[in-house]
Design a protein around this motif. Structure first.
Motif, mmCIF file in Angstrom:
data_model
loop_
_atom_site.group_PDB
_atom_site.id
_atom_site.type_symbol
_atom_site.label_atom_id
_atom_site.label_comp_id
_atom_site.label_asym_id
_atom_site.label_seq_id
_atom_site.Cartn_x
_atom_site.Cartn_y
_atom_site.Cartn_z
ATOM 1 N N UNK A 57 -14.939 -0.682 -1.668
ATOM 2 C CA UNK A 57 -13.990 0.093 -0.736
ATOM 3 C C UNK A 57 -13.337 -0.700 0.058
ATOM 4 N N UNK A 58 -11.954 -0.443 0.008
ATOM 5 C CA UNK A 58 -11.085 -1.037 1.139
ATOM 6 C C UNK A 58 -10.398 -0.012 1.915
ATOM 7 N N UNK A 59 -10.295 0.187 2.979
ATOM 8 C CA UNK A 59 -9.551 1.052 3.940
ATOM 9 C C UNK A 59 -8.351 0.500 4.630
ATOM 10 N N UNK A 60 -7.320 0.970 4.258
ATOM 11 C CA UNK A 60 -6.045 0.286 4.987
ATOM 12 C C UNK A 60 -5.597 1.327 5.726
ATOM 13 N N UNK A 61 -5.238 0.894 6.980
ATOM 14 C CA UNK A 61 -4.991 1.750 8.179
ATOM 15 C C UNK A 61 -3.727 0.811 8.916
ATOM 16 N N UNK A 62 -3.127 1.760 9.992
ATOM 17 C CA UNK A 62 -2.188 1.174 10.933
ATOM 18 C C UNK A 62 -2.882 0.076 11.475
ATOM 19 N N UNK A 63 -2.232 -1.171 12.176
ATOM 20 C CA UNK A 63 -2.778 -2.619 12.411
ATOM 21 C C UNK A 63 -3.657 -2.073 13.851
ATOM 22 N N UNK A 64 -3.287 -1.212 14.647
ATOM 23 C CA UNK A 64 -4.187 -0.820 16.052
ATOM 24 C C UNK A 64 -5.247 -0.065 15.644
ATOM 25 N N UNK A 65 -5.487 0.587 14.314
ATOM 26 C CA UNK A 65 -6.509 1.455 13.961
ATOM 27 C C UNK A 65 -7.627 0.555 13.081
ATOM 28 N N UNK A 66 -6.992 -0.370 12.265
ATOM 29 C CA UNK A 66 -7.923 -1.037 11.295
ATOM 30 C C UNK A 66 -9.147 -1.722 11.932
ATOM 31 N N UNK A 67 -8.892 -2.288 13.076
ATOM 32 C CA UNK A 67 -10.052 -2.937 13.595
ATOM 33 C C UNK A 67 -11.194 -2.152 13.998
ATOM 34 N N UNK A 68 -10.753 -0.832 14.539
ATOM 35 C CA UNK A 68 -11.706 0.087 14.843
ATOM 36 C C UNK A 68 -12.356 0.592 14.017
ATOM 37 N N UNK A 69 -11.695 0.975 12.687
ATOM 38 C CA UNK A 69 -12.517 1.424 11.364
ATOM 39 C C UNK A 69 -13.542 0.300 10.973
ATOM 40 N N UNK A 70 -13.086 -0.970 11.057
ATOM 41 C CA UNK A 70 -14.085 -2.009 10.555
ATOM 42 C C UNK A 70 -15.209 -1.950 11.271
ATOM 43 N N UNK A 71 -15.353 -1.396 12.433
ATOM 44 C CA UNK A 71 -16.724 -1.144 13.611
ATOM 45 C C UNK A 71 -17.331 -0.349 13.061
ATOM 46 N N UNK A 72 -16.928 0.562 12.220
ATOM 47 C CA UNK A 72 -17.918 1.931 12.037
ATOM 48 C C UNK A 72 -18.810 1.364 10.730
ATOM 49 N N UNK A 73 -18.547 0.594 9.826
ATOM 50 C CA UNK A 73 -19.274 0.236 8.748
ATOM 51 C C UNK A 73 -19.138 -0.975 8.173
ATOM 52 N N UNK A 74 -20.223 -1.826 8.261
ATOM 53 C CA UNK A 74 -19.712 -3.338 7.575
ATOM 54 C C UNK A 74 -19.472 -3.286 6.189
ATOM 55 N N UNK A 75 -19.731 -2.438 5.395
ATOM 56 C CA UNK A 75 -20.038 -2.308 3.976
ATOM 57 C C UNK A 75 -18.469 -2.282 3.293
ATOM 58 N N UNK A 76 -17.738 -1.691 3.952
ATOM 59 C CA UNK A 76 -16.226 -1.693 3.359
ATOM 60 C C UNK A 76 -15.344 -2.826 3.773
ATOM 61 N N UNK A 77 -14.462 -3.024 3.209
ATOM 62 C CA UNK A 77 -13.207 -3.801 3.700
ATOM 63 C C UNK A 77 -12.225 -3.217 4.428
ATOM 64 N N UNK A 78 -11.569 -3.682 5.309
ATOM 65 C CA UNK A 78 -10.395 -3.196 5.938
ATOM 66 C C UNK A 78 -9.154 -3.809 5.751
ATOM 67 N N UNK A 79 -7.839 -3.165 5.967
ATOM 68 C CA UNK A 79 -6.669 -3.926 6.118
ATOM 69 C C UNK A 79 -5.826 -3.470 7.062
ATOM 70 N N UNK A 80 -5.205 -4.091 7.664
ATOM 71 C CA UNK A 80 -4.075 -3.702 8.961
ATOM 72 C C UNK A 80 -2.817 -3.736 8.196
ATOM 73 N N UNK A 81 -2.131 -2.589 8.108
ATOM 74 C CA UNK A 81 -0.937 -2.278 7.654
ATOM 75 C C UNK A 81 0.155 -2.139 8.855
ATOM 76 N N UNK A 82 1.444 -2.701 8.588
ATOM 77 C CA UNK A 82 2.261 -2.417 9.649
ATOM 78 C C UNK A 82 2.288 -1.036 10.098
#
Ligand SMILES: NC(=O)C1=CN([C@@H]2O[C@H](COP(=O)(O)OP(=O)(O)OC[C@H]3O[C@@H](n4cnc5c(N)ncnc54)[C@H](O)[C@@H]3O)[C@@H](O)[C@H]2O)[C@@H](O)CC1
Ligand SMILES: Nc1ncnc2c1ncn2[C@@H]1O[C@H](COP(=O)(O)OP(=O)(O)O)[C@@H](O)[C@H]1O
Ligand SMILES: [Mg+2]
Length: 294
Positions: A57-82
């Protein structure tokens, strides 16, 4: 009101995993969700997709949001979008990154917490019309499509839409009262716009239909009337599609398992204290129970 459809009551099952399973066999889910103040929606979709068996699973979110999403769950990947000035995904600035991410994905889960903007409306139209990957569209994916719901009729691959009655009202122009008075008929009529469209009209007795078949879900409880419960469903259905289930079957099993997870969560939290994360936590036991039956 009676509708001319095949009524389905059997819930499909996922089947047992072979001993030599690897994560590449269970689908890569790309979640496009979250916006300023709604990181939680993105996290709930990602976590529920993992708890529903997605291989990656990869979760892509706005750049300020992605690092926050990453703190919730280590098992998915995240991606910061413009992002734009409001902290929402900037489109078309995000198009090159999205093209690369979509190339790697088997299924998209789009919408929870995205927000609304002209760029996001353009992004959702692009996803419906140009992207060939199956998709679950929820919440702001649907709100951003409300000006052009006819585009869904052009879907060239499976698309599952998961509106609650408020979102379905924006999509159809019917009032919530009109929708609630004829939930089955309204959902079937909308699904018949395209052979590739599955409608999941949420609420007590969620209706799932592809226009030919219809399932009314018996699981779930009033404790699920809590923010984020629907975000969880988006991740569940996407994960099941990623595991190779056809869209209608994935929606039926997903809705049933999601409601069962809510019923399991109620045993611990009760109806008052239940929160969406408890439904995510109930998914493992729900799929175990359904697997034992299937
Ligand atoms: N933790 C988070 O970040 C969360 C973010 N969320 C996001 O918040 C945004 C707004 O979504 P909302 O759904 O809250 O707001 P909406 O304005 O889309 O919908 C809420 C309204 O829809 C109607 N409605 C919904 N379900 C109904 C039912 N079963 N019967 C009758 N009427 C019904 C009611 O009028 C209700 O007030 C979306 O992007 C959503 O994904 C929510 O998912 C909540 C959690
Ligand atoms: N009284 C209820 N009985 C059964 N299921 C419910 C009930 N209330 C809410 N749900 C389920 O919870 C979910 C709520 O989704 P939604 O309205 O999109 O919430 P959110 O946007 O806050 O995540 C849906 O799947 C809905 O069917
Ligand atoms: Mg919702």
């Amino acid at each position: 009101m009676s509708v001319d459809v095949e009524r389905i009551s059997a819930v499909p099952s996922l089947g047992k995993r072979p001993a030599d399973s690897h994560k590449g066999m269970f689908g890569h889910v790309l979640v496009l969700a979250g916006g300023r103040g709604m990181a939680g929606a993105a996290g709930l979709v990602g976590a529920s997709a993992l708890r529903s068996g997605a291989g990656l699973v990869r979760v892509a979110s706005p750049s300020e949001v992605a690092p926050v999403v990453a703190t919730f769950e280590p098992s998915y990947m995240t991606y910061p979008l413009p992002q734009d000035g409001d902290g929402l995904i900037d489109f078309p600035a995000s198009a090159p990154a999205l093209n690369r991410l979509i190339d790697q994905a088997d299924v998209l889960a789009v919408g929870p917490g995205l927000g609304q903007s002209s760029g996001l409306a353009q992004m959702v139209r692009w996803i419906v019309q140009e992207v060939g990957v199956p998709a679950v569209l929820d919440a702001d994916a649907l709100n951003n499509l409300a000006e052009a719901p006819g585009l869904l009729a052009t879907a060239s691959r499976p698309i599952v839409v998961t509106p609650h009655p408020g979102e379905f009202s924006r999509l159809t122009g019917d009032s919530i009262a009109q929708i609630q008075a004829d939930r089955e008929g309204k959902a079937v009529a909308f699904a018949r716009r395209s052979k590739n469209l599955v409608v999941v009209l949420k609420g007590t007795g969620t209706v799932v239909t592809d226009g030919r078949r219809l399932f009314v879900n018996p699981t779930g409880n009033p404790g699920m009337a809590t923010g984020g419960a629907g975000d969880v469903l988006t991740g569940v259905i996407a994960a099941l599609m990623g595991q190779g289930m056809p869209a209608f079957e994935a929606a039926v099993l997903g809705v049933h398992a999601h409601g069962l997870a809510g019923d399991i969560a109620r045993q611990h939290s009760g109806e008052v204290g239940l929160i969406a994360g408890d439904i995510v936590d109930g998914l493992a036991d729900a799929f175990e129970a359904l697997g034992a039956l299937g």
